[in-house]
Design a protein around this motif. Structure first.
Motif, mmCIF file in Angstrom:
data_model
loop_
_atom_site.group_PDB
_atom_site.id
_atom_site.type_symbol
_atom_site.label_atom_id
_atom_site.label_comp_id
_atom_site.label_asym_id
_atom_site.label_seq_id
_atom_site.Cartn_x
_atom_site.Cartn_y
_atom_site.Cartn_z
ATOM 1 N N TYR A 69 0.936 -1.199 -0.021
ATOM 2 C CA TYR A 69 0.067 0.009 0.018
ATOM 3 C C TYR A 69 0.786 1.142 0.002
ATOM 4 C CZ TYR A 69 -5.024 -0.995 0.731
ATOM 5 O OH TYR A 69 -6.418 -1.351 0.611
ATOM 6 N N LEU A 70 1.797 1.373 0.963
ATOM 7 C CA LEU A 70 2.523 2.555 1.196
ATOM 8 C C LEU A 70 3.488 2.815 -0.151
ATOM 9 C CD1 LEU A 70 3.295 1.937 4.886
ATOM 10 C CD2 LEU A 70 2.374 3.882 4.053
ATOM 11 N N GLY A 71 3.975 1.774 -0.619
ATOM 12 C CA GLY A 71 4.973 1.744 -1.893
ATOM 13 C C GLY A 71 4.180 2.239 -3.161
ATOM 14 N N THR A 72 2.823 1.699 -3.204
ATOM 15 C CA THR A 72 2.115 2.221 -4.304
ATOM 16 C C THR A 72 1.408 3.317 -4.441
ATOM 17 O OG1 THR A 72 1.779 -0.622 -4.542
ATOM 18 C CG2 THR A 72 0.247 1.254 -5.637
ATOM 19 N N MET A 73 0.890 3.775 -2.976
ATOM 20 C CA MET A 73 0.129 5.047 -3.004
ATOM 21 C C MET A 73 0.937 6.252 -2.614
ATOM 22 S SD MET A 73 -2.605 3.656 -4.309
ATOM 23 C CE MET A 73 -3.169 5.235 -4.135
ATOM 24 N N LEU A 74 2.273 6.033 -2.121
ATOM 25 C CA LEU A 74 3.140 7.241 -1.939
ATOM 26 C C LEU A 74 4.360 6.990 -2.810
ATOM 27 C CD1 LEU A 74 2.621 7.329 1.937
ATOM 28 C CD2 LEU A 74 1.317 8.650 0.182
ATOM 29 N N PRO A 75 4.219 7.165 -4.190
ATOM 30 C CA PRO A 75 5.424 6.726 -4.762
ATOM 31 C C PRO A 75 6.354 8.096 -4.912
ATOM 32 C CG PRO A 75 3.398 7.478 -6.244
ATOM 33 C CD PRO A 75 3.136 7.243 -4.781
ATOM 34 N N GLU A 76 6.111 9.181 -4.302
ATOM 35 C CA GLU A 76 6.903 10.507 -4.098
ATOM 36 C C GLU A 76 8.189 10.054 -3.373
ATOM 37 O OE1 GLU A 76 2.851 11.517 -5.423
ATOM 38 O OE2 GLU A 76 3.456 10.507 -3.660
ATOM 39 N N PHE A 77 7.794 9.045 -2.497
ATOM 40 C CA PHE A 77 9.091 8.897 -1.547
ATOM 41 C C PHE A 77 10.165 7.838 -2.326
ATOM 42 C CE2 PHE A 77 5.932 8.739 2.109
ATOM 43 C CZ PHE A 77 6.770 9.944 2.671
ATOM 44 N N ARG A 78 11.476 8.233 -2.093
ATOM 45 C CA ARG A 78 12.512 7.624 -2.614
ATOM 46 C C ARG A 78 12.752 5.862 -2.688
ATOM 47 N NH1 ARG A 78 16.000 11.261 -4.999
ATOM 48 N NH2 ARG A 78 15.751 13.453 -4.155
ATOM 49 N N ARG A 79 12.104 5.705 -1.256
ATOM 50 C CA ARG A 79 12.119 4.446 -1.200
ATOM 51 C C ARG A 79 10.876 3.468 -1.454
ATOM 52 N NH1 ARG A 79 16.272 3.234 3.125
ATOM 53 N NH2 ARG A 79 15.501 1.390 3.342
ATOM 54 N N ALA A 80 9.930 4.062 -1.977
ATOM 55 C CA ALA A 80 8.669 3.542 -2.571
ATOM 56 C C ALA A 80 8.726 2.265 -3.418
ATOM 57 C CB ALA A 80 7.693 4.556 -3.111
ATOM 58 N N SER A 81 9.630 2.248 -4.200
ATOM 59 C CA SER A 81 9.609 1.203 -5.155
ATOM 60 C C SER A 81 9.996 -0.041 -4.436
ATOM 61 C CB SER A 81 10.500 1.530 -6.383
ATOM 62 O OG SER A 81 11.694 1.524 -5.957
ATOM 63 N N ARG A 82 11.070 0.065 -3.442
ATOM 64 C CA ARG A 82 11.827 -0.805 -2.412
ATOM 65 C C ARG A 82 10.493 -1.582 -1.784
ATOM 66 N NH1 ARG A 82 16.637 -0.627 1.329
ATOM 67 N NH2 ARG A 82 16.373 -2.470 2.907
ATOM 68 N N TRP A 83 9.628 -0.503 -0.994
ATOM 69 C CA TRP A 83 8.443 -1.155 -0.293
ATOM 70 C C TRP A 83 7.703 -1.711 -1.009
ATOM 71 C CZ3 TRP A 83 7.459 4.632 1.866
ATOM 72 C CH2 TRP A 83 8.841 4.953 2.566
ATOM 73 N N ARG A 84 7.189 -1.238 -2.390
ATOM 74 C CA ARG A 84 6.028 -1.963 -3.122
ATOM 75 C C ARG A 84 6.669 -3.257 -3.410
ATOM 76 N NH1 ARG A 84 6.215 1.787 -6.635
ATOM 77 N NH2 ARG A 84 7.167 0.743 -8.208
ATOM 78 N N GLU A 85 7.937 -3.166 -3.935
ATOM 79 C CA GLU A 85 8.495 -4.530 -4.401
ATOM 80 C C GLU A 85 8.595 -5.798 -3.456
ATOM 81 O OE1 GLU A 85 12.087 -3.183 -6.172
ATOM 82 O OE2 GLU A 85 10.862 -2.259 -8.114
ATOM 83 N N THR A 86 8.789 -5.285 -2.099
ATOM 84 C CA THR A 86 9.034 -6.077 -0.962
ATOM 85 C C THR A 86 7.659 -6.742 -0.469
ATOM 86 O OG1 THR A 86 10.982 -5.001 -0.162
ATOM 87 C CG2 THR A 86 9.952 -6.426 1.480
ATOM 88 N N GLY A 87 6.671 -5.711 -0.598
ATOM 89 C CA GLY A 87 5.374 -6.318 -0.328
ATOM 90 C C GLY A 87 4.916 -7.171 -1.252
ATOM 91 N N ALA A 88 5.000 -7.036 -2.599
ATOM 92 C CA ALA A 88 4.646 -7.856 -3.570
ATOM 93 C C ALA A 88 5.236 -9.053 -3.696
ATOM 94 C CB ALA A 88 4.686 -6.918 -4.971
ATOM 95 N N ARG A 89 6.701 -9.049 -3.567
ATOM 96 C CA ARG A 89 7.253 -10.342 -3.450
ATOM 97 C C ARG A 89 6.761 -11.280 -2.297
ATOM 98 N NH1 ARG A 89 11.332 -11.453 -0.126
ATOM 99 N NH2 ARG A 89 11.910 -9.203 0.180
ATOM 100 N N ILE A 90 6.685 -10.768 -1.084
ATOM 101 C CA ILE A 90 6.132 -11.610 0.141
ATOM 102 C C ILE A 90 4.636 -12.108 -0.065
ATOM 103 C CG2 ILE A 90 5.490 -11.729 2.341
ATOM 104 C CD1 ILE A 90 7.970 -9.697 2.960
#
Length: 309
Positions: A280-301
């Motif tokens: 959620y956080l990585g997808t809906m707050l892409p303005e954060f530099r770490r957003a893609s990492r959060w999104r990819e980690t969440g999706a992988r798990i």
């Protein structure tokens, strides 16, 4: 000595990766307790803006006002379809479920504005006015405001029934306030959301208190905040100052999740719920530099857990 031997016995049979993960998490918690971690405090505005990818802000200035203006105007990423056209959503709700459903939502939201909460089968719970986010009202116990890793929340003598405290602090009732706001346009519901969000941030400093003790609870609360920001996106009560402070806490929620994933603590429901929060956080707050990492980690798990069940 006996306690140390007991801890050593628990290490038997654990894989090297589990030992690595648990050691890294213990070290991270230790640096927080000592005040050496950046996660132990909110960043100053100037430092926070460095956490953002300015290219994604569409030319808006790096300021509280600029961030809120960008959030209100942006069309991507899209949240759930119902948020695309509030008027159409309200008409669809009335057509499908009619006045009784609308009345029920408004009544439940009204009770929340009066400080009465229905949680876990218990009706009309009061946590004080303003809300005391550390209070368990059935036993009257109040969890201590110390580093989350130093709170024995399993001891009812310390925190009462932790599930009651955590259920409130998930703040999933923000969606009830949001639905009532959409049905009525009454700013009372937006004001209640803003007051509760503000008091939560004031009473729960970074990493202090029972509400940081469970990564699953951190995840569910972050999801609730994202829903609420969309429900109240155009309200006058979502001020630039409140929005900026909420973003700082959401960034901290995401950092907490990626640091303290329940990989070896509760790798089923807890880990899945935490991964959902990161996604959620990585997808809906892409303005954060770490957003893609959060999104990819969440999706992988999440995908890995789907394969297991």
């Amino acid at each position: 000595m006996i306690e140390s031997l007991g801890k050593l016995k628990k290490l038997r049979g654990r894989s090297l990766d589990e030992l690595r993960v648990r050691s890294a998490q213990a070290l991270a918690a230790g640096t927080e307790r000592c005040g050496l971690s950046t996660q132990a405090r909110l960043p100053r505005d100037s430092d926070f803006f460095k956490l953002l990818d300015s290219m994604r802000l569409g030319g808006e200035p790096l300021s509280a006002e600029g961030l809120l203006s960008h959030f209100r105007a942006r069309s991507e990423p899209q949240f759930f379809a119902a948020f695309g056209d509030q008027g159409e959503t309200r008409r669809e709700l009335r057509g499908r479920w009619g006045a009784p459903a609308r009345t029920s939502v408004i009544e439940r939201a009204r009770r929340i504005t009066e400080g009465r909460f229905d949680l876990l089968g218990l009706r009309g719970l009061s946590f004080g006015s303003p809300v005391d986010w550390h209070l368990e009202p059935v036993s009257g116990k109040r969890a201590p405001l110390r580093h989350w890793s130093r709170i024995n929340y399993l001891d009812a003598g310390v925190a009462g029934d932790k599930k009651i405290v955590w259920e409130l602090n998930r703040q999933q009732y923000f969606a009830t306030l949001g639905r009532a706001y959409w049905h009525t346009g009454d700013e009372l519901y937006a004001r209640t959301f803003a007051e509760h969000l503000t008091s939560w941030m004031e009473q729960n400093p970074p990493k202090l208190g029972i509400n940081w003790s469970s990564s699953l609870e951190v995840s569910l609360r972050a999801i609730s905040w994202l829903w609420a920001l969309y429900f109240f996106r155009d309200s006058e009560h979502l001020t630039p100052h409140l929005f900026l402070r909420a973003l700082k806490f959401l960034h901290l929620h995401a950092r907490h999740l990626e640091t303290y994933l329940s990989t070896y603590f509760s790798p089923n429901t807890h880990l899945t719920g935490e991964a959902l929060g990161l996604f959620y956080l990585g997808t809906m707050l892409p303005e954060f530099r770490r957003a893609s990492r959060w999104r990819e980690t969440g999706a992988r798990i999440l995908l890995a857990e789907l394969e297991r069940h």
